[in-house]
Design an enzyme around this catalytic site. Structure first.
Site, PDB file in Angstrom:
ATOM      1  N   LYS A   1       0.833  -1.198   0.000  1.00 54.38           N
ATOM      2  CA  LYS A   1       0.000   0.000   0.000  1.00 54.38           C
ATOM      3  C   LYS A   1       0.870   1.250   0.000  1.00 54.38           C
ATOM      4  O   LYS A   1       1.886   1.332   0.687  1.00 54.38           O
ATOM      5  CB  LYS A   1      -0.915  -0.025   1.230  1.00 54.38           C
ATOM      6  CG  LYS A   1      -1.973   1.057   1.263  1.00 54.38           C
ATOM      7  CD  LYS A   1      -2.909   0.839   2.456  1.00 54.38           C
ATOM      8  CE  LYS A   1      -4.009   1.889   2.524  1.00 54.38           C
ATOM      9  NZ  LYS A   1      -4.939   1.636   3.658  1.00 54.38           N
TER      10      LYS A   1
ATOM     11  N   SER B   1      -9.705   2.140   2.262  1.00 54.31           N
ATOM     12  CA  SER B   1      -8.631   2.866   1.617  1.00 54.31           C
ATOM     13  C   SER B   1      -7.566   1.971   0.982  1.00 54.31           C
ATOM     14  O   SER B   1      -6.716   2.451   0.239  1.00 54.31           O
ATOM     15  CB  SER B   1      -7.960   3.814   2.610  1.00 54.31           C
ATOM     16  OG  SER B   1      -7.259   3.082   3.622  1.00 54.31           O
TER      17      SER B   1
ATOM     18  N   SER C   1     -10.745  -0.225   6.265  1.00 56.42           N
ATOM     19  CA  SER C   1      -9.899   0.018   5.093  1.00 56.42           C
ATOM     20  C   SER C   1      -9.245  -1.223   4.520  1.00 56.42           C
ATOM     21  O   SER C   1      -8.770  -1.207   3.387  1.00 56.42           O
ATOM     22  CB  SER C   1      -8.818   1.055   5.428  1.00 56.42           C
ATOM     23  OG  SER C   1      -9.377   2.344   5.469  1.00 56.42           O
TER      24      SER C   1
END
Length: 399
Positions: free
Chosen positions: A78, A153, A177
């Site tokens: 990420k 996210s 997320s």
């Protein structure tokens, strides 16, 4: 063979058997990204040259007889994790050129385990959305339908996995997320217990990478199979070595039971604040029926279950207290005035959010004490049950 959609466990077996090389897996993954990612936009920061070099090193290491948990397996990270030399922006344009000097602790663990990092995956602005868009990298689309969102996210990581761009990814989760994009993209994610996996270096750009834990946010594994989650969590787990003075690893405990018939399961198919969709309800019932058929003890109620409505209110207050602590002073003062105008009888979640934003330290201590009572309640419940199957991925249990 089409390697890009094999699980990490399957790739590890093939690599050990000499059926494929890490260089071949890496080239296949890069080819898939170059072919498909212009539409999906999951990989916002490719790092292909270093990935190829790492793959060659992994093949040489295996030829010398080395074997590590992720040796030679392509993965993604990420964007919010620090990687030396690559941008860490959290999708915020003002940090477009920020490049950390050191890897985050989890990136270091991936590398130590032998993983080949293909690049970084897209995020929404400040990691604060259930979709994935920012002005630097644009929008990540759902691989199953490019007109729909990948979630957020950790939407870039979920979309990458669903597209075959690496076998594993690492994400983060404060309020869904990891779990939301995994659900949207049809992959797997796990939100670990708070403090189980060190978080240093998964911090907003330009802020110091300190060995501290967030009050609610965690880092966690993402994969295409549930078994791969366990593989990656074993790599991620453990305290920050800076807090111990030495590099310390944690061995996660084994499962309580080996046979399904030995498990004690509590099924929760409703929530006081969130209605359950018919399809989800049916899926929970199918899972419960399958567990019963396998011999597990399945219950639908328990007096040990903590109050889920109270848990939701506590979680909301803690979440928004942390968020508002970073607000400008004038904005915070406006929130304080609005909160003072709330009726004492207003016990809605909206009121809990507003009250949480302006908690005094004294009030926060009280909310935290109530959280500890919930934690103790869950400890007692898990003395009676081994597994809780819930219809809500984000059931607002205080972390």
């Amino acid at each position: 063979m089409e390697w890009n959609f094999q699980s990490a466990g399957e790739l590890a077996v093939a690599l050990r058997a000499g059926e494929v090389s890490s260089a071949e897996l890496t080239e296949a993954a890069i080819a898939g990204i170059e072919r498909d990612d212009p539409v999906i936009n999951a990989i916002c920061v490719p790092d292909f040259d270093r990935a190829r070099e790492t793959a060659r090193d992994a093949d040489r290491a295996r030829a010398r007889g080395e074997d590590r948990p992720l040796l030679g397996i392509p993965v993604t990270v990420k964007e919010s994790y620090n990687m030396a030399g690559l941008p860490t922006t959290w999708g915020m344009p003002q940090y477009r050129d920020f490049r950390p000097a050191e890897d985050s602790v989890q990136v270091s663990r991936l590398k130590a385990a032998g993983a080949v990092v293909l690049g970084k995956t897209n995020v929404p602005l400040g990691l604060q959305d259930i979709q994935t868009f920012n002005e630097i990298y644009g929008t990540t689309n759902n691989p199953w339908d490019s007109g729909r969102t990948s979630g957020g996210s950790s939407g870039g990581s979920a979309a990458a996995l669903a597209s075959g761009f690496g076998a594993l990814s690492i994400g983060s989760d404060l309020a869904g997320s990891l779990r939301t994009p995994a659900h949207f993209c049809g992959v797997y994610a796990h939100k670990p217990t708070l403090g189980l996996a060190a978080i240093r270096g998964m911090a907003p750009p330009s802020t110091p990478a300190l060995p501290t834990e967030s009050d609610l946010a965690v880092v966690g594994p993402m994969a295409r199979t549930a078994r791969d989650l366990a593989l990656l969590l074993d790599v991620m787990a453990g305290p920050d070595p800076l807090t111990l003075g030495v590099a310390h690893r944690v061995s996660l405990p084994p499962p309580r039971h080996e046979s399904l018939g030995d498990f004690r399961v509590l099924v929760l198919d409703e929530h006081p604040f969130l209605a359950t969709g018919a399809a989800v309800h049916a899926g929970i019932n199918r899972a419960a029926d399958a567990l019963l058929a396998g011999g597990a003890r399945v219950e639908r109620h328990s007096p040990l279950l903590p109050d889920l409505a109270d848990a939701a209110v506590l979680y909301t207050q803690l979440l928004f207290s942390g968020s508002a602590a970073r607000f400008p002073v004038d904005a915070y003062e406006q929130l304080r005035i609005r909160a003072a105008g709330l009726s004492a009888d207003d016990q809605s979640l909206d009121a809990a959010r507003l009250r949480g934003m302006v908690l005094s330290h004294r009030d926060w201590i009280e909310v935290n004490n109530r959280r500890e009572l919930h934690r103790q309640g869950w400890r007692q419940l898990f003395g009676e049950f081994d597994v809780v199957v819930s219809d809500h991925a984000d059931s607002r249990v205080p972390a």
